[in-house]
Design an enzyme around this catalytic site. Structure first.
Site, PDB file in Angstrom:
ATOM      1  N   HIS A 160       0.831  -1.222   0.000  1.00 36.46           N
ATOM      2  CA  HIS A 160       0.000   0.000   0.000  1.00 36.46           C
ATOM      3  C   HIS A 160       0.861   1.267   0.000  1.00 36.46           C
ATOM      4  O   HIS A 160       0.509   2.271   0.631  1.00 36.46           O
ATOM      5  CB  HIS A 160      -0.948   0.039   1.205  1.00 36.46           C
ATOM      6  CG  HIS A 160      -1.970  -1.053   1.222  1.00 36.46           C
ATOM      7  ND1 HIS A 160      -3.231  -0.904   0.728  1.00 36.46           N
ATOM      8  CD2 HIS A 160      -1.904  -2.337   1.657  1.00 36.46           C
ATOM      9  CE1 HIS A 160      -3.917  -2.044   0.883  1.00 36.46           C
ATOM     10  NE2 HIS A 160      -3.120  -2.923   1.440  1.00 36.46           N
ATOM     11  N   ASN A 189     -10.262  -2.801   2.518  1.00 34.68           N
ATOM     12  CA  ASN A 189      -9.941  -2.814   1.086  1.00 34.68           C
ATOM     13  C   ASN A 189     -11.212  -2.619   0.278  1.00 34.68           C
ATOM     14  O   ASN A 189     -12.315  -2.662   0.832  1.00 34.68           O
ATOM     15  CB  ASN A 189      -9.321  -4.160   0.693  1.00 34.68           C
ATOM     16  CG  ASN A 189      -7.832  -4.243   1.011  1.00 34.68           C
ATOM     17  OD1 ASN A 189      -7.160  -3.225   1.187  1.00 34.68           O
ATOM     18  ND2 ASN A 189      -7.332  -5.455   1.084  1.00 34.68           N
ATOM     19  N   HIS A 194      -3.764   0.965  12.139  1.00 31.08           N
ATOM     20  CA  HIS A 194      -3.502  -0.279  12.883  1.00 31.08           C
ATOM     21  C   HIS A 194      -4.839  -0.935  13.209  1.00 31.08           C
ATOM     22  O   HIS A 194      -5.689  -0.321  13.856  1.00 31.08           O
ATOM     23  CB  HIS A 194      -2.740   0.071  14.168  1.00 31.08           C
ATOM     24  CG  HIS A 194      -2.294  -1.105  14.967  1.00 31.08           C
ATOM     25  ND1 HIS A 194      -2.362  -2.401  14.510  1.00 31.08           N
ATOM     26  CD2 HIS A 194      -1.741  -1.185  16.214  1.00 31.08           C
ATOM     27  CE1 HIS A 194      -1.885  -3.222  15.436  1.00 31.08           C
ATOM     28  NE2 HIS A 194      -1.506  -2.511  16.476  1.00 31.08           N
TER      29      HIS A 194
HETATM   30 FE1  HDD Z   1      -2.560  -4.768   5.476  1.00 28.59          FE
HETATM   31  C1  HDD Z   1      -1.064  -1.768   5.127  1.00 28.59           C
HETATM   32  C2  HDD Z   1      -5.511  -3.438   4.284  1.00 28.59           C
HETATM   33  C3  HDD Z   1      -3.961  -7.901   5.418  1.00 28.59           C
HETATM   34  C4  HDD Z   1       0.142  -5.983   7.019  1.00 28.59           C
HETATM   35  N1  HDD Z   1      -3.166  -2.970   4.821  1.00 28.59           N
HETATM   36  C5  HDD Z   1      -2.391  -1.834   4.765  1.00 28.59           C
HETATM   37  C6  HDD Z   1      -3.165  -0.739   4.283  1.00 28.59           C
HETATM   38  C7  HDD Z   1      -4.419  -1.209   4.043  1.00 28.59           C
HETATM   39  C8  HDD Z   1      -4.417  -2.612   4.381  1.00 28.59           C
HETATM   40  C9  HDD Z   1      -5.603  -0.436   3.507  1.00 28.59           C
HETATM   41  C10 HDD Z   1      -2.660   0.669   4.055  1.00 28.59           C
HETATM   42  C11 HDD Z   1      -2.961   1.561   5.231  1.00 28.59           C
HETATM   43  C12 HDD Z   1      -2.509   2.963   4.927  1.00 28.59           C
HETATM   44  O1  HDD Z   1      -3.132   3.591   4.056  1.00 28.59           O
HETATM   45  O2  HDD Z   1      -1.544   3.392   5.538  1.00 28.59           O
HETATM   46  N2  HDD Z   1      -4.343  -5.530   4.880  1.00 28.59           N
HETATM   47  C13 HDD Z   1      -5.456  -4.808   4.532  1.00 28.59           C
HETATM   48  C14 HDD Z   1      -6.598  -5.681   4.468  1.00 28.59           C
HETATM   49  C15 HDD Z   1      -6.157  -6.932   4.763  1.00 28.59           C
HETATM   50  C16 HDD Z   1      -4.743  -6.832   5.040  1.00 28.59           C
HETATM   51  C17 HDD Z   1      -8.013  -5.244   4.134  1.00 28.59           C
HETATM   52  C18 HDD Z   1      -6.925  -8.210   4.846  1.00 28.59           C
HETATM   53  C19 HDD Z   1      -8.149  -8.288   5.217  1.00 28.59           C
HETATM   54  N3  HDD Z   1      -2.007  -6.607   6.066  1.00 28.59           N
HETATM   55  C20 HDD Z   1      -2.729  -7.765   5.987  1.00 28.59           C
HETATM   56  C21 HDD Z   1      -2.013  -8.839   6.652  1.00 28.59           C
HETATM   57  C22 HDD Z   1      -0.854  -8.296   7.126  1.00 28.59           C
HETATM   58  C23 HDD Z   1      -0.871  -6.898   6.740  1.00 28.59           C
HETATM   59  C24 HDD Z   1      -2.504 -10.259   6.781  1.00 28.59           C
HETATM   60  C25 HDD Z   1       0.244  -8.928   7.904  1.00 28.59           C
HETATM   61  C26 HDD Z   1       0.140 -10.000   8.618  1.00 28.59           C
HETATM   62  N4  HDD Z   1      -0.742  -4.031   5.912  1.00 28.59           N
HETATM   63  C27 HDD Z   1       0.196  -4.704   6.605  1.00 28.59           C
HETATM   64  C28 HDD Z   1       1.392  -3.859   6.952  1.00 28.59           C
HETATM   65  C29 HDD Z   1       1.000  -2.484   6.332  1.00 28.59           C
HETATM   66  C30 HDD Z   1      -0.356  -2.758   5.720  1.00 28.59           C
HETATM   67  C31 HDD Z   1       2.706  -4.436   6.569  1.00 28.59           C
HETATM   68  C32 HDD Z   1       2.008  -1.824   5.405  1.00 28.59           C
HETATM   69  C33 HDD Z   1       2.044  -0.377   5.787  1.00 28.59           C
HETATM   70  C34 HDD Z   1       1.278  -0.285   7.008  1.00 28.59           C
HETATM   71  O3  HDD Z   1       0.814  -1.527   7.349  1.00 28.59           O
HETATM   72  O4  HDD Z   1       1.082   0.705   7.663  1.00 28.59           O
HETATM   73  O5  HDD Z   1       1.561  -3.795   8.318  1.00 28.59           O
END
Ligand code: HDD
Length: 700
Positions: free
Chosen positions: A73, A146, A337
């Protein structure tokens, strides 16, 4: 007193940097700088001196301007706004922001693509993030969703594998912002749990026309908890007021070059124009007693609850009405978060959600350089923060007093809030079990819901899905991966598998049957037209000297009254002279724009017998592209003559010259003079329908 929705803006004010026009340039230490165009040197042509602290500070600060982009993202756009509930949800949740329709809660929303880096194009085929931070009176609540209601994997322990597979390949960092490559499809072909989300990814949902025109989903089953401690399972849905609309694939690809910021610009421009995007928040509620009433597991994030089974109940609306002032400070530094919850909203044992509750805080620590990122203006709650967490990089508070609990020297502060009352109390779910690494058998059906999705699509949506699979798998070098994926598709639907197999040159699976899974009509874009208005649709009017002035004026007036944005495009910028001898402003020169940046096109007439735009190849290309992409085309007076250029693209004209066969999204009126009411009504309806699949071979 400020309304709660203003509280975030008031808080931001305190952090605004001084207006640079208010005084001379200084160093970071506040020392005034005489000038910044020449470094301190030993003589006019001599070496630069280390002593030049201004030079060193300026360069050092520049060298350190970047922070790591989000691991997923990375590319996004954000905005502030507010949320207000329609009525109290006290029956299901004690969350304060869902109680009183008179209370607006400030929000910050960030939309994003997932695969590409921060500088990648907007209109790639990808999931879109839809993350909302509610600055509530009980602390921050983040709904990190999402625009798909399902995810690719069931357990977060696989997230690094999935992300490695979809990201650019490790040896050459290719492809950017695309899933059409070997490693993603290798993973998919070996992990059928991805299939449901993959069906969404291959559908038009993955190329939204606008962030303002896409749904959002919390994906997981969460838990509402009311004041009596009673839990109710809940799934969150955001529904855009303007309806859900998508691009066609060819257009999305061209857009990546014509305007890589297409979705970002669209959001920004709409808010600047006062056309505030709006979504309705809906919930699907499932009483705890019904946890096992479904033929899938509520804890499985690769499944939806069909709306026909549990209707979506609207509970409030969100409006985005303010652009950020500084992209880095706000949109880049915002930290979401999933574990940021408030009393009344709780988790379930969805293993994907549980993993997320670890990952988001962890990622912010590296991305934002330490544990104090919640002090950044965009991340600060609008309620007081009191605890004994101290120090660390970038601590900006000057704490005094004790920093441990219990204490007597600090008067026992901050004291426990105590159970009950306004403190967060975790839902007292009973848990017991053996420590095992095993997926529940209730998570094993990977084909029924992809089949339901397929069966819910209109013919044109199915066609687009087939084309998308053909494109993506066609880019995969390993034929074994293509074949293995098609074998899984055969378990979704035989016809889908056969069509994809044919396109990518692998044997069609034998004996695959057409799925008889029930459809969920709510999944088709045809059922998501929103309020049916044409507000903010971009309509191009192609003009030249001699254009029928009454026609452009009448069309402009009507479309503007409907909220559309009308732009006059001509071969060159400046003005044109209308048929009435008056000059009219040109909004943009054709070579600076392209049909993919507009939703519809109008060809006004000129002097009788002379289609005014026919001679301009840019104009003809513009109309052709709009037509190929299924967009509405209107033609008036002699402008109708230009339509013959569309015949090779599939426009069907009746034998009676220039009469367009119905259902092609092309509206004509050959009479000169102001556009008739009948024409205008038809043109507006045609724009509201967004795309026209009845015209034959649309390029997708
Ligand atoms: Fe995630 C970012 C949505 C599964 C780990 N995720 C991130 C963002 C969105 C989502 C919208 C961007 C937020 C922003 O604008 O800063 N992610 C989802 C959705 C998921 C999902 C809807 C499933 C239902 N994500 C998911 C899993 C993991 C992560 C299973 C890890 C186990 N996601 C992250 C992250 C991020 C992230 C690595 C990258 C940047 C951040 O968090 O801030 O922690």
């Amino acid at each position: 007193m400020a309304s709660p929705a203003d509280r975030k803006q008031e808080q931001r004010e305190a952090f605004r940097a001084d207006d640079p026009a208010g005084g001379p340039l200084t160093t970071d230490q506040g020392v005034e700088v005489d000038h910044t165009d020449d470094s301190l040197a030993a003589g006019e042509r001599g070496p630069t001196l280390m002593e030049d602290f201004h030079f060193r500070e300026k360069l050092t600060r520049f060298d350190h301007e970047r922070i790591p982009e989000r691991v997923v993202h990375a590319r996004g756009a954000g905005a502030y706004g507010y949320f207000e509930p329609y009525e109290s949800c006290a029956e299901f949740t004690r969350a304060a922001f869902l109680q009183d329709p008179a209370v607006r809660t400030p929000v910050f929303v960030r939309f994003s693509t997932v695969q590409g880096p921060k500088g990648s194009a907007d209109t790639v085929r990808d999931v879109r993030g839809f993350a909302t931070k509610f600055y509530t009176s009980e602390g921050n609540y983040d709904l990190v969703g999402n625009n798909f209601p399902v995810f690719f994997i069931q357990d977060g322990v696989k997230f690094p594998d999935f992300v490695h597979a979809v990201k650019p390949e490790p040896h050459n960092d290719i492809p950017t912002g695309a899933s059409a490559h070997d490693t993603l499809w290798d993973f998919v072909s070996l992990q059928p749990e991805t299939l449901h989300a993959i069906m969404w990814l291959m559908s038009d949902r993955a190329i939204p026309r606008s962030y303002r025109m896409m749904q959002g989903f919390g994906v997981h089953t969460f838990r509402f908890v009311n004041a009596d401690g009673k839990g109710t399972f809940v799934k969150f849905h955001w529904k855009p007021r303007l309806g859900v609309h998508s691009l066609v694939w060819d257009e999305a690809q061209e857009c990546q070059g014509r305007d890589p910021d297409f979705n970002r610009r669209d959001l920004w421009d709409a808010i600047e124009a006062g056309e505030y995007p709006e979504w309705e928040l809906g919930v699907q509620l499932v009483p705890e007693e019904d946890e096992f009433a479904f033929d899938f597991d509520l804890l499985d994030p690769t499944k939806i609850i069909p709306e026909e089974q549990v209707p979506v109940r609207p509970i409030g609306r969100m409006v985005l009405d303010r652009n950020p002032e500084n992209f880095f400070a706000e949109t880049e530094q915002v930290a979401f978060h999933t574990a940021n919850v408030v009393p009344g909203i709780d988790f379930t044992n969805d293993p994907l959600l549980q993993a997320r509750n670890f990952s988001y805080l962890d990622t912010q620590l590296i991305r934002l350089g330490g544990p104090n990122f919640s002090q950044l203006p965009v991340n600060r709650p609008v309620v007081p923060v009191r605890n004994n967490q101290r120090d660390g990089y970038h601590q900006s508070a000057i704490h005094s007093g004790t920093n441990y609990f219990p204490n007597s020297l600090g008067g026992g502060c901050p004291a426990h809030a105590g159970a009950g009352g306004s403190a967060y109390t975790h839902y007292a779910e009973r848990v017991d079990g053996h420590k095992i690494r095993r997926r529940s058998p209730s998570f094993q059906d990977h084909y029924s819901q992809p089949a339901m999705f397929w069966n819910s699509m209109a013919d044109w949506e199915k066609q687009h899905i087939v084309e998308a699979f053909r494109f993506e798998l066609g880019k995969v070098g390993a034929r074994t991966v293509r074949a293995r994926t098609v074998e899984h598709l055969a378990k979704v639907d035989g016809e889908l598998a056969v069509q994809v197999a044919r396109g990518v040159g692998v044997p069609a699976p034998s004996g695959a049957e057409t799925s008889d899974k029930p459809a969920s009509p709510a999944l088709s874009l045809e059922s998501l037209r929103g309020d049916g208005s044409i507000r903010t649709r971009q309509v191009a009017v192609l003009v030249t000297d001699g254009v029928d002035a009454e026609q452009i004026t009448s069309v402009r007036e009507r479309l503007a009254a409907e909220g559309a944005i009308v732009e006059a495009l001509a071969a060159t910028d400046g003005t044109i002279t209308g048929s009435d001898g008056e000059t009219y402003a040109v909004d943009r020169a054709l070579p600076t724009v392209a049909s993919v940046l507009y939703d519809a096109v109008l060809l006004p007439g000129g002097p009788v017998g002379t289609p005014p735009t026919a001679a301009d190849p840019d104009a003809v290309r513009f109309v052709r592209d709009a037509f190929r992409h299924g967009k509405p085309v209107g033609a008036l007076g002699s402008g109708v003559g230009v339509l013959s250029a569309l015949e090779p693209e599939g426009l069907r004209l009746s034998t009676e010259f220039q009469r367009v066969v119905a259902d092609q999204g092309v509206v004509t009126d050959t009479s000169p003079g102001p556009a008739s009411e009948e024409f205008l009504n038809a043109f507006v309806d045609t724009i509201a329908a967004h795309r026209h699949w009845g015209r034959g071979p649309v390029r997708h």
